[in-house]
Design a protein around this motif. Structure first.
Motif, PDB file in Angstrom:
ATOM      1  N   LYS A  21     -68.793  -7.183  61.375  1.00 57.84           N
ATOM      2  CA  LYS A  21     -67.940  -6.264  60.632  1.00 57.84           C
ATOM      3  C   LYS A  21     -67.202  -6.966  59.501  1.00 57.84           C
ATOM      4  N   ILE A  22     -66.808  -8.228  59.744  1.00 60.06           N
ATOM      5  CA  ILE A  22     -66.071  -8.954  58.707  1.00 60.06           C
ATOM      6  C   ILE A  22     -66.987  -9.224  57.511  1.00 60.06           C
ATOM      7  N   GLY A  23     -68.272  -9.447  57.785  1.00 57.23           N
ATOM      8  CA  GLY A  23     -69.231  -9.620  56.684  1.00 57.23           C
ATOM      9  C   GLY A  23     -69.369  -8.359  55.856  1.00 57.23           C
ATOM     10  N   GLU A  24     -69.370  -7.216  56.530  1.00 58.19           N
ATOM     11  CA  GLU A  24     -69.434  -5.939  55.811  1.00 58.19           C
ATOM     12  C   GLU A  24     -68.188  -5.762  54.943  1.00 58.19           C
ATOM     13  N   SER A  25     -67.019  -6.112  55.509  1.00 56.11           N
ATOM     14  CA  SER A  25     -65.776  -6.000  54.740  1.00 56.11           C
ATOM     15  C   SER A  25     -65.822  -6.901  53.519  1.00 56.11           C
ATOM     16  N   LEU A  26     -66.361  -8.096  53.677  1.00 53.05           N
ATOM     17  CA  LEU A  26     -66.467  -9.024  52.550  1.00 53.05           C
ATOM     18  C   LEU A  26     -67.340  -8.436  51.445  1.00 53.05           C
ATOM     19  N   ARG A  27     -68.478  -7.908  51.844  1.00 53.05           N
ATOM     20  CA  ARG A  27     -69.394  -7.379  50.834  1.00 53.05           C
ATOM     21  C   ARG A  27     -68.794  -6.169  50.126  1.00 53.05           C
ATOM     22  N   THR A  28     -67.990  -5.378  50.841  1.00 59.71           N
ATOM     23  CA  THR A  28     -67.316  -4.235  50.222  1.00 59.71           C
ATOM     24  C   THR A  28     -66.282  -4.689  49.186  1.00 59.71           C
ATOM     25  N   ALA A  29     -65.677  -5.846  49.431  1.00 57.55           N
ATOM     26  CA  ALA A  29     -64.578  -6.318  48.580  1.00 57.55           C
ATOM     27  C   ALA A  29     -65.023  -7.232  47.459  1.00 57.55           C
ATOM     28  N   LEU A  30     -66.321  -7.511  47.342  1.00 56.28           N
ATOM     29  CA  LEU A  30     -66.784  -8.522  46.391  1.00 56.28           C
ATOM     30  C   LEU A  30     -66.309  -8.278  44.965  1.00 56.28           C
ATOM     31  N   ASP A  31     -66.334  -7.005  44.547  1.00 55.30           N
ATOM     32  CA  ASP A  31     -65.961  -6.711  43.161  1.00 55.30           C
ATOM     33  C   ASP A  31     -64.487  -6.982  42.882  1.00 55.30           C
ATOM     34  N   GLN A  32     -63.663  -6.956  43.955  1.00 54.31           N
ATOM     35  CA  GLN A  32     -62.225  -7.113  43.750  1.00 54.31           C
ATOM     36  C   GLN A  32     -61.775  -8.570  43.788  1.00 54.31           C
ATOM     37  N   LEU A  33     -62.590  -9.464  44.375  1.00 49.75           N
ATOM     38  CA  LEU A  33     -62.131 -10.829  44.622  1.00 49.75           C
ATOM     39  C   LEU A  33     -61.831 -11.611  43.337  1.00 49.75           C
ATOM     40  N   PRO A  34     -62.672 -11.514  42.298  1.00 50.00           N
ATOM     41  CA  PRO A  34     -62.305 -12.242  41.066  1.00 50.00           C
ATOM     42  C   PRO A  34     -60.970 -11.786  40.489  1.00 50.00           C
ATOM     43  N   LEU A  35     -60.702 -10.474  40.558  1.00 43.22           N
ATOM     44  CA  LEU A  35     -59.415  -9.974  40.077  1.00 43.22           C
ATOM     45  C   LEU A  35     -58.274 -10.521  40.929  1.00 43.22           C
ATOM     46  N   ASN A  48     -49.460  -5.941  46.619  1.00 44.88           N
ATOM     47  CA  ASN A  48     -50.530  -4.945  46.460  1.00 44.88           C
ATOM     48  C   ASN A  48     -51.772  -5.546  45.794  1.00 44.88           C
ATOM     49  N   ILE A  49     -52.097  -6.782  46.169  1.00 46.59           N
ATOM     50  CA  ILE A  49     -53.299  -7.441  45.657  1.00 46.59           C
ATOM     51  C   ILE A  49     -54.402  -7.269  46.688  1.00 46.59           C
ATOM     52  N   PRO A  50     -55.516  -6.661  46.320  1.00 47.27           N
ATOM     53  CA  PRO A  50     -56.578  -6.407  47.298  1.00 47.27           C
ATOM     54  C   PRO A  50     -57.261  -7.698  47.716  1.00 47.27           C
ATOM     55  N   GLY A  51     -57.705  -7.736  48.966  1.00 44.96           N
ATOM     56  CA  GLY A  51     -58.478  -8.857  49.479  1.00 44.96           C
ATOM     57  C   GLY A  51     -59.608  -8.326  50.325  1.00 44.96           C
ATOM     58  N   VAL A  52     -60.030  -9.110  51.312  1.00 41.74           N
ATOM     59  CA  VAL A  52     -61.063  -8.678  52.248  1.00 41.74           C
ATOM     60  C   VAL A  52     -60.371  -8.097  53.471  1.00 41.74           C
ATOM     61  N   PRO A  53     -60.552  -6.793  53.736  1.00 40.84           N
ATOM     62  CA  PRO A  53     -59.903  -6.192  54.908  1.00 40.84           C
ATOM     63  C   PRO A  53     -60.278  -6.946  56.188  1.00 40.84           C
ATOM     64  N   GLY A  54     -59.260  -7.276  56.981  1.00 34.59           N
ATOM     65  CA  GLY A  54     -59.498  -7.952  58.253  1.00 34.59           C
ATOM     66  C   GLY A  54     -59.633  -9.453  58.151  1.00 34.59           C
ATOM     67  N   CYS A  55     -59.595 -10.008  56.933  1.00 35.04           N
ATOM     68  CA  CYS A  55     -59.722 -11.463  56.769  1.00 35.04           C
ATOM     69  C   CYS A  55     -58.342 -12.100  56.880  1.00 35.04           C
ATOM     70  N   GLY A  56     -58.151 -12.867  57.938  1.00 29.29           N
ATOM     71  CA  GLY A  56     -56.887 -13.556  58.144  1.00 29.29           C
ATOM     72  C   GLY A  56     -56.980 -15.024  57.764  1.00 29.29           C
TER      73      GLY A  56
END
Length: 901
Positions: A222-236, A187-195
């Motif tokens: 779309k993958i760029g949008e997903s990345l930008r949405t997930a930016l706050d979670q990536l350091p965690l 249950n660790i968040p990442g970038v949705p759709g990033c394989g």
């Protein structure tokens, strides 16, 4: 293994979970689950036996909450509780591990990964290389020059290069790689759709996770949008996925020494859980539960099924369609695959799980069996599916058998016969020997079910109650052997690459070559045979006239009595039993002082040609194809060269008129020509490459006649001043030295004094010092390692290199000098065969490989495609290796094999 690992750390929780899902759900008579427990114990036993570590830690998760839960309350929130029958195996397993004398590590509040990370870091500081046994990709972040991973369930080994190859990023970027993808299990968040591919590409393009975050605005779609949405979670995510390497532990790596096992506790648990095979290992058990014999027992009770109904067949088909690897074996009526009738086929998909599908057992009272055509039709999609990997023991045989029934076997991934050969070409590679050596298992042998000698029956007459276990075991043991052999290959990357890129792709190539066969002119051979018979009779009459009495020219004993007792010729050499030798080499020396040995030599040569070729070849023509079909063997010679049998077409002499006449009987079909392509002086070119000798390299680069150039160098002459006799002497030196020939041997070959031969040798090494240095380097490697290597990493083992007998030791040293050249030449011709076959198969060219003889390939080619094929073959053969000198291929064509030269 290529490296020793004093410290072994086992991710036991991960293996227990994987074993639970991968292995049979075994229980004892009381219904207590045992399958996962047995799987982990067997894995541990195998690891310990292979690695023999000084220190070992078997690490389990302690359960409960840790610092990651405090940092992120939803950590592992989606992970379900383990099944009850899995939880029930944890306590018995841990008790048994402790009783085995293995340090069991369960640290409250600390995950197993962090314990492993801390211990491996501490070990590196102590200079102790560490092997981590795990199937968890998270641990790849720990890999460095001190730490290697092994996944025993897949046979995968990962060093830094392996991590980069597998994941597309180096170990130091694994945390960033995992953070981008997230981990749904934990249950660790990442970038949705990033394989995996996207994560690896971003890290390659932008360096690390911080670089990806910094460039997020420029990533489109779309993958760029997903990345930008997930930016706050990536350091965690990165923080949660980073394995701690500084956990405060009450022990260190050197505290993890195994201790003697508690036999009484082990016996009590093995009896309670009814683990009969493990129970049998307790007698004589040593430290850490490793008995002196039978160490490879799998510990499972095999489940062999006899498939007699369509519903049972359907059940097995379902398993085959989803199996990660299919072990298969065919049972037939004959050793010759081209003539064998299919009697049945066996499969295995996991250790202990195998089935035999009988198709044509015809003994009186045999049970009703499934229709062969129906079964093969159902199996055909699976067997021909290249995405369903298969393993077998000598799959070339099974491939040829199945081809007779319209099935082209694809997905040929592994062959235990070849894996064993690549690991050590001097060992025995039959299934019975491999099972005994690597699994500690005595197989059911063919003679156990079919008898021997005149009482031996065909397999279709073997009762199913005996045939079923025998056949199923063949497939199941093959699968288990693969699981043992593959990690050993993977541990030596050069050997694994040789196996994967040369030996395994060659299997279907040889099968096609054998099936193609070669056309011969039987009348021409029969005519030559009659002529040879007349000449042999004339030689017998001449020999008896010279001897002054009748004697049998085929009797070494009578020849020895005549030559050494009656004629008083010198005894040049003796047999191992001390009798005077009449070998070919001896007769050649004696022929210089008496004519009778020369007559005997010629008689031997012609008799061998007659019996081996002119008499025999016409009888071997297949009535169905009108051709001769030899069998090629990959696993016979120590150097990697192919051999052939039934008939052996590797040794037809080319330098004698009689040999060339035999080759003229090998003919092309109407509308076709034979094309013969032969490497020019390939072993000398390999010597130039391996030695790096400047003069040799320059001579080949300039396209000089290498023998004339050598004569010019050692005699101090201009090349044009070299006589034919001087060139012949230089040729003997060039080839003699790469075969480790001494000055004594050279003197004999050239018919000169030993001192003169020694002077030749010394001048040769003065002019080619790189060759001398190479030979010394090879001798040193052979003595140090017990083997030498080819350019492609093939290991040529020399078991007698340290022998106390000087003669045998010297022979091993001579072999050591030549083996890298001969073995590299073998590797190159195999690579060429694969490349030519790929060209034929992909282009549909009207050509086919029909012979491989030493450094030569022979193809049968439609006349209309001769030039196209000539250029394609030249490109494939000259491109089969990159040497410091050009590879040169001489190509000819003609109506027969001799004309093609």
């Amino acid at each position: 293994m290529s490296q020793e690992y004093p410290l072994l750390l086992v991710d036991a929780s991960g293996y227990l979970f994987r074993a639970y899902h991968a292995l049979p759900k075994l229980t004892n008579s009381r219904g207590e689950p045992t399958g996962a427990l047995v799987g982990v114990l067997n894995m541990l036993r195998k690891l310990i036996e292979d690695q023999r570590p000084d220190y070992i830690g078997v690490v389990f998760d302690a359960g409960g909450r840790g610092f990651r839960h405090e940092r992120y309350p939803d950590y592992k929130a989606n992970r379900p509780a383990p099944p009850e029958d899995l939880r029930a195996q944890i306590e018995p397993l841990q008790t048994i591990i402790r009783a085995l004398g293995l340090p069991l590590l369960v640290v409250p509040g600390v995950e197993a990964d962090d314990v492993i990370g801390t211990l491996s870091t501490q070990a590196a500081a102590l200079g102790l290389p560490t092997l981590i046994s795990t199937g968890d990709k998270d641990l790849a972040q720990l890999v460095d020059e001190h730490v290697t991973l092994v996944n025993t369930m897949t046979g995968t080994w990962l060093d830094p290069a392996g991590v980069r190859e597998k994941f597309g990023v180096p170990p130091e970027r694994i945390v960033d790689y995992l953070a981008l993808m997230g981990d749904s299990v934990d249950n660790i968040p990442g970038v949705p759709g990033c394989g995996p591919k996207t994560a690896a590409k971003w890290l390659t393009d932008y360096g690390d996770l911080d670089g990806v975050i910094a460039q997020a605005a420029s990533i489109k779609g779309k993958i760029g949008e997903s990345l930008r949405t997930a930016l706050d979670q990536l350091p965690l995510a990165r923080e949660l996925l980073t394995i701690k390497r500084d956990v405060a532990l009450d022990f260190g790596p050197t505290d993890l020494r195994p201790t003697p096992p508690d036999i009484a506790t082990l016996r009590a648990w093995y009896e309670r859980l009814e683990l009969r095979r493990l129970l049998a290992t307790l007698d004589g058990m040593g430290v850490a539960g490793a008995p002196p014999t039978q160490r490879h027992q799998t510990g499972h009770e095999p489940q062999y099924e006899l498939v007699l109904t369509e519903s049972a067949l359907e059940a097995w088909l379902a398993r085959l369609r989803t199996a990660e690897l299919i072990a298969l074996d065919t049972e037939t009526t004959a050793l010759d695959a081209r003539r064998a009738e299919l009697v049945g086929i066996s499969f295995a998909v996991a250790p202990g799980q195998a089935a035999y599908v009988p198709l044509a057992h015809t003994y009186p009272g045999a049970p009703q069996q499934l229709d062969r055509d129906l079964v093969l039709a159902r199996l055909k999609p699976v067997l021909e599916d290249p995405d369903r990997p298969k393993v077998g023991q000598n799959l070339k045989y099974d491939l040829t058998v199945l081809a007779r029934y319209g099935i082209e076997l694809h997905g040929i991934a592994h062959d235990t016969l070849i894996a064993s050969y690549v690991l050590d070409s001097t060992a025995r590679h039959d299934l019975d020997s491999l099972a005994k050596r690597f699994l500690g298992h005595d197989t059911i042998r063919f003679k156990d079910v079919a008898g021997t000698g005149s009482k031996q029956i065909r397999f279709d007459q073997v009762p199913l109650e005996q045939a079923g276990p025998y056949a199923a075991e063949d497939a199941e043991v093959t699968l288990r052997l693969h699981q043992v052999l593959q990690p050993r290959l993977t541990a030596v990357p050069k050997l694994e690459r040789l196996y994967r890129e040369i030996e395994m792709p060659l299997v279907p190539v040889l099968a096609r070559l054998e099936r193609a066969g070669v056309l011969i002119d039987a009348e021409q051979l029969e005519s030559q045979s009659a002529e040879l018979a007349r000449r042999i009779l004339e030689l017998e009459e001449t020999a008896q006239r010279v001897a002054g009495r009748r004697f049998n020219l085929g009797s070494p004993k009578q020849i020895a009595a005549l030559l050494f007792e009656e004629l008083g010729l010198p005894v040049v050499a003796k047999t191992p039993k001390g009798a005077p030798s009449t070998s070919e080499e001896v007769l050649e020396q004696l022929a210089q002082v008496h004519e009778l040995p020369r007559i005997i030599l010629e008689h031997r040569l012609l008799s061998k040609l007659k019996s081996t070729y002119t008499d025999k070849l016409p009888r071997l023509i297949d009535p169905a194809t009108g051709r001769i079909h030899t069998s090629y063997h990959q696993t016979v010679t120590a150097t990697g060269r192919l051999s052939s049998s039934d008939p052996n077409l590797q040794n037809i002499p080319i330098r004698t008129e009689e040999g060339r006449r035999i080759r003229r009987a090998f003919i092309a079909a109407p509308g076709h020509r034979l094309l013969a392509a032969d490497y020019s002086q390939i072993e000398l070119r390999i010597m130039a490459h391996l030695s790096g000798d400047a003069r040799l390299l320059a001579a080949f680069a300039a396209g000089l006649d290498i023998h004339r150039a050598t004569a010019a160098e050692i005699l101090g002459l201009a090349p044009e001043a070299v006589t034919s006799e001087q060139r012949r002497s230089a040729k003997a030196i060039n080839f003699g030295l790469i075969y480790g020939m001494s000055a004594f041997g050279l003197a004999h070959q050239l018919g000169i004094e030993r001192a003169a031969a020694q002077a030749y040798v010394e001048r040769y090494f003065e002019r080619y010092p790189g060759v001398r240095e190479f030979m010394e380097r090879i001798r040193h490697q052979a003595r140090e390692c017990g083997y030498v290597e080819t350019l492609f990493g093939r290991r040529l083992h020399l078991p007698e290199i340290g022998h106390s007998n000087q003669t045998r030791r010297a022979a091993a040293e001579r072999t050591a000098i030549n083996a890298p050249m001969q073995g590299t030449a073998a590797d190159i011709i195999k690579r060429a065969m694969i490349a030519v076959d790929v060209w034929i198969e992909t282009t549909g060219a009207p050509a086919r490989l029909i012979l491989q003889v030493h450094d030569e390939l022979v193809l049968e080619v439609a006349e209309t495609a001769l030039e196209e094929t000539r250029e394609a073959v030249r490109a494939a053969m000259e491109g089969a290796a990159e040497l410091a000198v050009p590879l040169v291929v001489e190509i000819g064509s003609g109506a027969n094999w001799d004309d093609a030269h």
